[in-house]
Design a protein around this motif. Structure first.
Motif, short mmCIF file in Angstrom:
data_model
loop_
_atom_site.label_atom_id
_atom_site.label_comp_id
_atom_site.label_asym_id
_atom_site.label_seq_id
_atom_site.Cartn_x
_atom_site.Cartn_y
_atom_site.Cartn_z
N ASP A 11 0.85 -1.35 0.13
CA ASP A 11 -0.13 0.00 0.06
C ASP A 11 0.95 1.42 0.05
N GLU A 12 2.24 1.24 -0.51
CA GLU A 12 2.90 2.39 -0.37
C GLU A 12 3.35 2.39 -2.14
N THR A 13 3.26 3.70 -2.67
CA THR A 13 3.59 3.94 -4.11
C THR A 13 4.86 4.57 -3.92
N ASN A 110 14.02 -8.58 -4.73
CA ASN A 110 12.95 -9.09 -3.65
C ASN A 110 12.83 -8.15 -2.53
N HIS A 111 11.47 -7.87 -2.47
CA HIS A 111 11.00 -6.67 -1.54
C HIS A 111 11.64 -6.99 -0.06
N ILE A 112 11.54 -8.36 0.21
CA ILE A 112 11.98 -8.73 1.69
C ILE A 112 13.69 -8.56 1.89
N SER A 137 7.97 -7.26 9.52
CA SER A 137 7.02 -6.33 8.65
C SER A 137 5.66 -6.66 8.69
N GLY A 138 4.86 -5.89 8.03
CA GLY A 138 3.37 -6.30 7.93
C GLY A 138 3.14 -7.42 7.36
N GLY A 139 3.91 -7.97 6.40
CA GLY A 139 3.60 -9.02 5.47
C GLY A 139 4.74 -10.34 5.71
N HIS A 140 5.68 -10.19 6.52
CA HIS A 140 6.68 -11.04 6.73
C HIS A 140 7.42 -10.93 8.05
N ALA A 166 -0.13 -9.23 13.20
CA ALA A 166 -0.68 -9.45 14.69
C ALA A 166 -0.79 -8.14 15.15
N PHE A 167 0.11 -7.23 14.79
CA PHE A 167 -0.23 -6.00 15.74
C PHE A 167 -1.17 -5.21 15.25
N ASP A 168 -1.44 -5.21 13.86
CA ASP A 168 -2.38 -4.62 13.27
C ASP A 168 -3.69 -5.10 13.67
N LYS A 169 -3.93 -6.41 13.60
CA LYS A 169 -5.32 -7.12 13.99
C LYS A 169 -5.43 -6.96 15.73
N PRO A 179 -2.34 1.96 10.49
CA PRO A 179 -1.65 0.72 11.12
C PRO A 179 -1.45 0.85 12.33
N GLY A 180 -1.83 -0.45 12.95
CA GLY A 180 -1.88 -0.72 14.38
C GLY A 180 -0.54 -0.49 15.25
N GLY A 181 0.19 -0.92 14.69
CA GLY A 181 2.06 -1.03 15.22
C GLY A 181 2.18 -0.02 16.22
N PRO A 182 2.07 1.18 15.43
CA PRO A 182 2.45 2.59 16.36
C PRO A 182 1.44 2.85 17.47
N GLN A 183 0.13 2.46 17.03
CA GLN A 183 -0.85 2.62 18.27
C GLN A 183 -0.58 1.87 19.56
N GLY A 276 8.82 -2.59 9.06
CA GLY A 276 8.23 -1.37 9.81
C GLY A 276 8.20 -1.80 11.30
N VAL A 277 8.12 -2.96 11.83
CA VAL A 277 7.99 -3.17 13.12
C VAL A 277 9.32 -2.87 13.84
N THR A 278 10.30 -2.64 13.09
CA THR A 278 11.67 -2.28 13.82
C THR A 278 11.73 -0.80 14.19
N ASN A 279 10.52 -0.05 13.99
CA ASN A 279 10.53 1.25 14.42
C ASN A 279 10.05 1.21 15.96
N ASN A 280 9.66 0.10 16.26
CA ASN A 280 9.33 0.08 17.71
C ASN A 280 10.30 0.17 18.59
N GLN A 281 10.48 1.27 19.49
CA GLN A 281 11.54 1.46 20.31
C GLN A 281 11.63 0.47 21.74
N LEU A 303 13.85 4.36 6.13
CA LEU A 303 14.18 3.22 5.16
C LEU A 303 13.45 2.00 5.79
N SER A 304 12.77 2.27 7.14
CA SER A 304 12.22 1.10 7.79
C SER A 304 10.97 0.72 6.97
N LEU A 305 10.12 1.61 6.80
CA LEU A 305 8.78 1.30 6.29
C LEU A 305 9.11 0.99 4.60
N ASP A 306 7.95 0.63 4.04
CA ASP A 306 7.95 0.23 2.60
C ASP A 306 8.67 1.49 1.82
N ASN A 307 9.76 1.44 1.06
CA ASN A 307 10.51 2.65 0.23
C ASN A 307 11.17 2.27 -0.83
O1 KG4 Z 1 7.71 -3.02 6.31
P1 KG4 Z 1 6.33 -2.37 6.15
O2 KG4 Z 1 6.02 -1.05 5.78
O3 KG4 Z 1 5.30 -3.31 5.43
C1 KG4 Z 1 5.34 -4.45 4.83
O4 KG4 Z 1 6.27 -4.70 3.92
O5 KG4 Z 1 4.58 -5.25 5.22
O6 KG4 Z 1 5.47 -2.53 7.82
C2 KG4 Z 1 4.23 -2.22 7.98
C3 KG4 Z 1 4.09 -2.73 9.35
C4 KG4 Z 1 2.56 -2.51 9.83
O7 KG4 Z 1 1.94 -3.77 10.27
C5 KG4 Z 1 2.65 -1.71 11.30
O8 KG4 Z 1 1.50 -2.03 11.92
C6 KG4 Z 1 4.10 -2.03 11.53
O9 KG4 Z 1 4.93 -2.59 10.53
N1 KG4 Z 1 4.78 -1.04 12.22
C7 KG4 Z 1 4.82 -1.13 13.78
C8 KG4 Z 1 5.52 -0.06 14.27
N2 KG4 Z 1 5.28 1.07 12.93
C9 KG4 Z 1 4.97 0.22 11.97
N3 KG4 Z 1 4.79 -2.22 14.68
C10 KG4 Z 1 4.98 -2.07 15.81
N4 KG4 Z 1 5.52 -0.92 16.49
C11 KG4 Z 1 5.72 -0.01 15.71
N5 KG4 Z 1 6.12 1.38 16.09
#
Ligand code: KG4
Ligand code: ZN
Length: 339
Positions: A11-13, A110-112, A137-140, A166-169, A179-183, A276-281, A303-307
């Motif tokens: 979902d990122e262009t 390969n995106h991953i 990440s959100g998918g892997h 799992a964070f999102d759900k 997206p639920g992770g940061p929340q 993206g989950v690696t943003n989690n402090q 560079l942590s989220l999709d780019n």
């Molecule tokens: O890497 P990414 O942009 O997408 C995929 O390639 O899937 O990661 C997005 C995911 C989402 O599930 C989002 O909720 C999670 O990363 N995320 C976090 C945090 N920031 C983003 N999960 C936990 N803590 C965060 N701070």
């Protein structure tokens, strides 16, 4: 060498221009969060349509910001999987059309793998291989032994939900926006530990695999009762924070434990993180507490989220190794085996 990167797996262009694999001239990301928010997750069909609208403006912006023209680009790198099939097609076909029209080589990435390269790009200095790559990440969710760029051994992966999923759900269950992770991370900071206790799943005979689906269901049962009875009605803010803290702790502790055990098993001193989950402090704190002697390399913020910078950066190395681009018949792949 100037590489144009294109990313549209989910979902990122995104488009980026990167020089010599590391020097980022532009890194434009158009997020679709607003579009998917009301559904609590990514709707594939909507994502594809939005990619169509955004891809050319994002490309123009990336070239403009880098102050280069298509004629100056030496290589076009595009994420051709894994991802949503319709979404992949937009980026891939754009890359092919540009390659054909401008007579440039193009290469599928390969995106991953690119998520792990993002950490190397952020680090800026050479690292000594082998490293352990951790994709969250959100998918892997995967642990990968990296012998060098392009030579990998998959050590473990999720058998069901990805950690970000799992964070999102769980966030959705708590009524939090996508997206639920940061929340979850935000609520968890105000949560009391020990009120609820959860555990992530273990996979029999596969100590480095992950399972987050049961953990997610355990949170649901705590909220609603096993058969939808005894719901935690009118969940107070404090209870939501306690649940978020307990879930986050269980998920992250599991990642820390398995990652450090895998690093030990393979005698690896350097651990690279991507996704993206690696943003989690809290995740970073837990790793530092559990073993401060390992070297941890985290992706920088952009560079942590999709780019697409990570796609362009890895494209540079892949092309050098391959000595040629890919044929225009390259297919999008919903799944790509890691090795
Ligand atoms: O890497 P990414 O942009 O997408 C995929 O390639 O899937 O990661 C997005 C995911 C989402 O599930 C989002 O909720 C999670 O990363 N995320 C976090 C945090 N920031 C983003 N999960 C936990 N803590 C965060 N701070
Ligand atoms: Zn990703």
């Amino acid at each position: 060498m100037l590489v144009l990167g294109i990313e549209s797996t989910c979902d990122e262009t995104a488009c980026a221009v990167v020089r010599e694999g590391t020097h980022i001239l532009s890194n434009i990301v158009a997020s679709q969060i607003d579009l998917h928010k009301e559904y609590g997750g990514v709707v594939p069909e909507l994502a594809c349509r939005r990619h169509i609208d955004l891809i050319m403006p994002v490309l123009q912006q990336a070239l403009q910001q880098a102050q280069v023209s298509m004629a100056e680009i030496d290589l076009i790198a595009v994420a051709h999987g894994p991802g949503l099939i319709g979404a992949l097609l937009i980026g891939l076909n754009t890359a092919k059309a540009l390659a054909f029209a401008h007579q440039k080589p193009f290469i599928g990435i390969n995106h991953i793998e690119a998520h792990l390269y993002a950490a190397l790009m952020s680090h800026g200095e050479p690292v000594s291989f082998p490293c352990l790559g951790v994709v969250l990440s959100g998918g892997h969710t995967a642990l990968v032994l990296m012998k060098e760029i392009g030579v990998y051994q998959l050590i473990g992966q999720t058998v069901d939900d990805a950690i970000g999923e799992a964070f999102d759900k769980v966030a959705k269950m708590l009524g939090l926006p996508y997206p639920g992770g940061p929340q979850i991370e935000r609520l968890a900071r105000a949560g009391k530990t020990g009120v609820y206790t959860f555990k992530a799943g273990q996979v029999k005979g596969r100590p480095f695999d992950f399972s987050f689906s049961g953990l997610k269901t355990a949170v649901l049962y705590t909220l609603k009762g096993p058969k939808g009875q005894q719901p935690l009605e009118n969940l107070s803010m404090q209870e939501a924070c306690n649940l978020a803290a307990a879930f986050q702790q269980a998920a992250l502790e599991d990642v820390v434990k398995k990652t450090l055990a895998a690093a030990d098993r393979h005698q690896v001193r350097t651990i690279l993180f991507g996704g993206g989950v690696t943003n989690n402090q809290r995740l970073r704190e837990l790793f530092n507490q559990a073993n401060p002697h390992q070297t941890y390399i985290w992706p920088s913020v952009g560079l942590s989220l999709d780019n697409a910078a990570m796609i362009a950066g890895l494209g540079y190395h892949r092309y050098a190794k391959q000595g040629a681009g890919d044929p225009l018949s390259l297919e999008p792949l919903v799944r790509i085996p890691f090795v």
